[in-house]
Design a protein around this motif. Sequence first.
Motif, PDB file in Angstrom:
ATOM      1  N   GLN A  52     -74.680 -47.389  31.984  1.00  0.00           N
ATOM      2  CA  GLN A  52     -74.536 -48.987  31.396  1.00  0.00           C
ATOM      3  C   GLN A  52     -75.849 -48.998  30.161  1.00  0.00           C
ATOM      4  OE1 GLN A  52     -75.406 -48.691  34.499  1.00  0.00           O
ATOM      5  NE2 GLN A  52     -77.126 -49.821  35.306  1.00  0.00           N
ATOM      6  N   ARG A  53     -76.945 -48.342  30.584  1.00  0.00           N
ATOM      7  CA  ARG A  53     -78.077 -48.317  29.412  1.00  0.00           C
ATOM      8  C   ARG A  53     -77.891 -47.611  28.335  1.00  0.00           C
ATOM      9  NH1 ARG A  53     -83.070 -46.650  33.909  1.00  0.00           N
ATOM     10  NH2 ARG A  53     -82.841 -48.662  35.204  1.00  0.00           N
ATOM     11  N   VAL A  54     -77.156 -46.633  28.429  1.00  0.00           N
ATOM     12  CA  VAL A  54     -76.690 -45.784  27.390  1.00  0.00           C
ATOM     13  C   VAL A  54     -75.527 -46.760  26.628  1.00  0.00           C
ATOM     14  CG1 VAL A  54     -75.461 -43.780  26.353  1.00  0.00           C
ATOM     15  CG2 VAL A  54     -76.903 -43.763  28.382  1.00  0.00           C
ATOM     16  N   TRP A  55     -74.549 -47.395  27.193  1.00  0.00           N
ATOM     17  CA  TRP A  55     -73.929 -48.318  26.565  1.00  0.00           C
ATOM     18  C   TRP A  55     -74.315 -49.522  25.836  1.00  0.00           C
ATOM     19  CZ3 TRP A  55     -72.557 -53.626  27.327  1.00  0.00           C
ATOM     20  CH2 TRP A  55     -71.361 -54.062  26.782  1.00  0.00           C
ATOM     21  N   ARG A  56     -75.592 -50.226  26.204  1.00  0.00           N
ATOM     22  CA  ARG A  56     -76.096 -51.093  25.456  1.00  0.00           C
ATOM     23  C   ARG A  56     -76.756 -50.573  24.194  1.00  0.00           C
ATOM     24  NH1 ARG A  56     -78.795 -52.242  30.901  1.00  0.00           N
ATOM     25  NH2 ARG A  56     -77.256 -53.441  31.927  1.00  0.00           N
ATOM     26  N   VAL A  57     -77.260 -49.253  24.072  1.00  0.00           N
ATOM     27  CA  VAL A  57     -77.746 -48.806  22.826  1.00  0.00           C
ATOM     28  C   VAL A  57     -76.841 -48.707  22.047  1.00  0.00           C
ATOM     29  CG1 VAL A  57     -78.730 -46.820  21.793  1.00  0.00           C
ATOM     30  CG2 VAL A  57     -79.598 -47.469  24.024  1.00  0.00           C
ATOM     31  N   GLY A  58     -75.438 -48.352  22.288  1.00  0.00           N
ATOM     32  CA  GLY A  58     -74.298 -48.172  21.471  1.00  0.00           C
ATOM     33  C   GLY A  58     -73.746 -49.458  21.043  1.00  0.00           C
ATOM     34  N   VAL A  59     -74.125 -50.556  21.729  1.00  0.00           N
ATOM     35  CA  VAL A  59     -73.544 -51.971  21.550  1.00  0.00           C
ATOM     36  C   VAL A  59     -74.903 -52.503  20.233  1.00  0.00           C
ATOM     37  CG1 VAL A  59     -73.708 -54.375  22.149  1.00  0.00           C
ATOM     38  CG2 VAL A  59     -72.319 -52.614  23.562  1.00  0.00           C
ATOM     39  N   LEU A  60     -75.925 -52.190  20.576  1.00  0.00           N
ATOM     40  CA  LEU A  60     -77.033 -52.522  19.581  1.00  0.00           C
ATOM     41  C   LEU A  60     -76.787 -51.886  18.201  1.00  0.00           C
ATOM     42  CD1 LEU A  60     -79.627 -54.314  18.981  1.00  0.00           C
ATOM     43  CD2 LEU A  60     -80.896 -52.212  19.853  1.00  0.00           C
ATOM     44  N   VAL A  61     -76.570 -50.527  18.260  1.00  0.00           N
ATOM     45  CA  VAL A  61     -76.376 -49.790  16.963  1.00  0.00           C
ATOM     46  C   VAL A  61     -75.034 -50.524  16.084  1.00  0.00           C
ATOM     47  CG1 VAL A  61     -75.626 -47.754  16.025  1.00  0.00           C
ATOM     48  CG2 VAL A  61     -77.453 -47.610  17.685  1.00  0.00           C
ATOM     49  N   GLN A  62     -74.101 -50.654  16.679  1.00  0.00           N
ATOM     50  CA  GLN A  62     -72.985 -51.412  16.321  1.00  0.00           C
ATOM     51  C   GLN A  62     -73.306 -53.033  15.626  1.00  0.00           C
ATOM     52  OE1 GLN A  62     -68.630 -50.877  18.165  1.00  0.00           O
ATOM     53  NE2 GLN A  62     -70.232 -50.284  19.963  1.00  0.00           N
ATOM     54  N   ALA A  63     -73.892 -53.527  16.328  1.00  0.00           N
ATOM     55  CA  ALA A  63     -74.428 -54.828  15.951  1.00  0.00           C
ATOM     56  C   ALA A  63     -75.267 -54.850  14.469  1.00  0.00           C
ATOM     57  CB  ALA A  63     -75.134 -55.545  16.903  1.00  0.00           C
ATOM     58  N   LEU A  64     -76.188 -53.903  14.442  1.00  0.00           N
ATOM     59  CA  LEU A  64     -77.002 -53.857  13.366  1.00  0.00           C
ATOM     60  C   LEU A  64     -76.287 -53.092  12.249  1.00  0.00           C
ATOM     61  CD1 LEU A  64     -80.298 -52.383  15.041  1.00  0.00           C
ATOM     62  CD2 LEU A  64     -79.696 -54.738  14.458  1.00  0.00           C
ATOM     63  N   ALA A  65     -75.390 -52.331  12.277  1.00  0.00           N
ATOM     64  CA  ALA A  65     -74.529 -51.747  11.342  1.00  0.00           C
ATOM     65  C   ALA A  65     -73.542 -53.001  10.641  1.00  0.00           C
ATOM     66  CB  ALA A  65     -73.742 -50.646  11.916  1.00  0.00           C
ATOM     67  N   ILE A  66     -73.131 -53.588  11.332  1.00  0.00           N
ATOM     68  CA  ILE A  66     -72.406 -54.791  11.071  1.00  0.00           C
ATOM     69  C   ILE A  66     -73.106 -55.697  10.349  1.00  0.00           C
ATOM     70  CG2 ILE A  66     -70.668 -56.713  11.501  1.00  0.00           C
ATOM     71  CD1 ILE A  66     -69.786 -55.146  14.102  1.00  0.00           C
ATOM     72  N   LEU A  67     -74.362 -56.099  10.807  1.00  0.00           N
ATOM     73  CA  LEU A  67     -75.290 -56.990  10.105  1.00  0.00           C
ATOM     74  C   LEU A  67     -75.583 -56.359   8.621  1.00  0.00           C
ATOM     75  CD1 LEU A  67     -76.505 -59.754  10.982  1.00  0.00           C
ATOM     76  CD2 LEU A  67     -78.557 -58.529  11.315  1.00  0.00           C
ATOM     77  N   GLY A  68     -75.488 -55.191   8.226  1.00  0.00           N
ATOM     78  CA  GLY A  68     -75.922 -54.629   7.095  1.00  0.00           C
ATOM     79  C   GLY A  68     -75.080 -55.011   5.963  1.00  0.00           C
ATOM     80  N   MET A  69     -73.823 -54.915   6.598  1.00  0.00           N
ATOM     81  CA  MET A  69     -72.552 -55.103   5.711  1.00  0.00           C
ATOM     82  C   MET A  69     -72.688 -56.386   4.996  1.00  0.00           C
ATOM     83  SD  MET A  69     -69.655 -53.390   7.794  1.00  0.00           S
ATOM     84  CE  MET A  69     -69.356 -51.817   8.398  1.00  0.00           C
ATOM     85  N   ILE A 107     -70.856 -46.173   4.341  1.00  0.00           N
ATOM     86  CA  ILE A 107     -71.783 -45.728   5.125  1.00  0.00           C
ATOM     87  C   ILE A 107     -72.331 -46.346   6.346  1.00  0.00           C
ATOM     88  CG2 ILE A 107     -74.563 -44.909   4.737  1.00  0.00           C
ATOM     89  CD1 ILE A 107     -73.804 -44.584   1.763  1.00  0.00           C
ATOM     90  N   LEU A 108     -72.236 -47.550   6.188  1.00  0.00           N
ATOM     91  CA  LEU A 108     -72.657 -48.415   7.485  1.00  0.00           C
ATOM     92  C   LEU A 108     -71.378 -48.187   8.652  1.00  0.00           C
ATOM     93  CD1 LEU A 108     -74.053 -51.609   5.707  1.00  0.00           C
ATOM     94  CD2 LEU A 108     -75.356 -49.891   7.218  1.00  0.00           C
ATOM     95  N   LEU A 109     -70.451 -48.015   8.126  1.00  0.00           N
ATOM     96  CA  LEU A 109     -69.295 -47.711   9.124  1.00  0.00           C
ATOM     97  C   LEU A 109     -69.443 -46.320   9.817  1.00  0.00           C
ATOM     98  CD1 LEU A 109     -66.573 -48.831  10.006  1.00  0.00           C
ATOM     99  CD2 LEU A 109     -65.184 -47.739   8.367  1.00  0.00           C
ATOM    100  N   VAL A 110     -69.870 -45.490   9.219  1.00  0.00           N
ATOM    101  CA  VAL A 110     -70.441 -44.229  10.021  1.00  0.00           C
ATOM    102  C   VAL A 110     -71.458 -44.500  11.045  1.00  0.00           C
ATOM    103  CG1 VAL A 110     -71.613 -42.119   9.662  1.00  0.00           C
ATOM    104  CG2 VAL A 110     -69.932 -42.719   7.952  1.00  0.00           C
ATOM    105  N   VAL A 111     -72.744 -45.457  10.508  1.00  0.00           N
ATOM    106  CA  VAL A 111     -73.465 -45.767  11.816  1.00  0.00           C
ATOM    107  C   VAL A 111     -72.912 -46.618  12.689  1.00  0.00           C
ATOM    108  CG1 VAL A 111     -75.464 -46.929  12.041  1.00  0.00           C
ATOM    109  CG2 VAL A 111     -75.130 -45.636   9.866  1.00  0.00           C
ATOM    110  N   LEU A 112     -72.078 -47.615  12.641  1.00  0.00           N
ATOM    111  CA  LEU A 112     -71.307 -48.136  13.601  1.00  0.00           C
ATOM    112  C   LEU A 112     -70.523 -47.364  14.314  1.00  0.00           C
ATOM    113  CD1 LEU A 112     -69.195 -51.730  13.104  1.00  0.00           C
ATOM    114  CD2 LEU A 112     -68.132 -49.667  14.194  1.00  0.00           C
ATOM    115  N   SER A 113     -69.886 -46.363  13.875  1.00  0.00           N
ATOM    116  CA  SER A 113     -69.010 -45.390  14.425  1.00  0.00           C
ATOM    117  C   SER A 113     -69.814 -44.584  15.394  1.00  0.00           C
ATOM    118  CB  SER A 113     -68.264 -44.292  13.574  1.00  0.00           C
ATOM    119  OG  SER A 113     -67.466 -45.239  13.066  1.00  0.00           O
TER     120      SER A 113
END
Length: 377
Positions: free
Chosen positions: A58-75, A93-99
Amino acid sequence: MTKLADILISAKTTLPWVLTSIGAPSWMISLLVPIRESGSLIPQWPLKHRIERYVKRQRVWRVGVLVQALAILGMVPAVAMLDAFYAGAGILILLVVLSLGRALCSLTMKDMEGVLIEKGRRGKLVGIASGISGLLSLLSAGALILGKEQFEQVWLLFIMGFASVLFIATLPLSLALNAEVESENDRGGDSFLQTLKGDAALVHLIISRCLLLHSALIAPFFVSITTSQDDTFQLPYFIAASSLAAFLSSYVWGSWSDKSAVLTIRIASVICVIAGTAFYFCYQMGSLWLNVGLFFLLSVGYAGVRTARKTYLLDIASGDTRTQYVATANTVVGYVLLAFGGMYAVVYPLINEHIIALMTGFLVLGLGQSYWLKKEK
């Protein structure tokens, strides 16, 4: 909440509309789904070896969630401040990060579901989550439909910002989850090819999934073709159709998948083929409601394909073997998606609306391939 965010920032509805509305080059639309999907799938094999060190997934999952949130915010500032080409490039480019964040979540969520939910209830879990998120997204689409057309870009920015907030809000809510995955077998050292050779069911699932990817790849073209016929603010109707499809069908698909994921894949594939065929022969009528209705039908089929293949993969393996299977399957599918995306980016300007017929043909092949899948129950 993450499923609701996925719907709101969908590469099949919201992002194609964003690129169309800002005047980005049409070839960028062809790359949205491949980047979103392949970018979250291809990295999973190398990530698997790193994730296996962490017992608490679940700790790794939270890192993935945070990365997606920041990528969308950058759009948001990209759309609001940049010219059409650079805004479109920034979104890709941000879609790559989100992915990449999505890749971490995809690997670890399967582990979490496998540990916390017993076999025979996993399909319902996926279905209930999709159904609730579909209902909430439907309410969001209703608010957009009631909005005024002159606020089109403001609404787009609001949708993107709200999706980012949803991802961030899941972090404290997930603190109660504890999914510990210990090694249960000696297959962790298997190579990529050894894993593929080790289970024929996995190979047939991958082939079937690669062909049925077109249930997602075809969706942006429903939106873009309809947009080219009428440039009014139609996005809320497509979001509503997708959301309503998830809300009405997800629990049913989940229940059926718990009984027979293979049969569910076949039924859902037939629905996708019907939707693609009907759209190809009817889009020239220029009817918004007909196009949205067929998009709804496609979304129902896609929800079934997605729920069933997830349940199937959860049921044919356990422990670290499940992680290995998920990483292997997703990596292969990721490369295939990238190849399809490149091909369609080149082909679409040449054949235009006939791309619908081409993709529907691949869906028919995927339906045929599903009869090679062994029963998992």
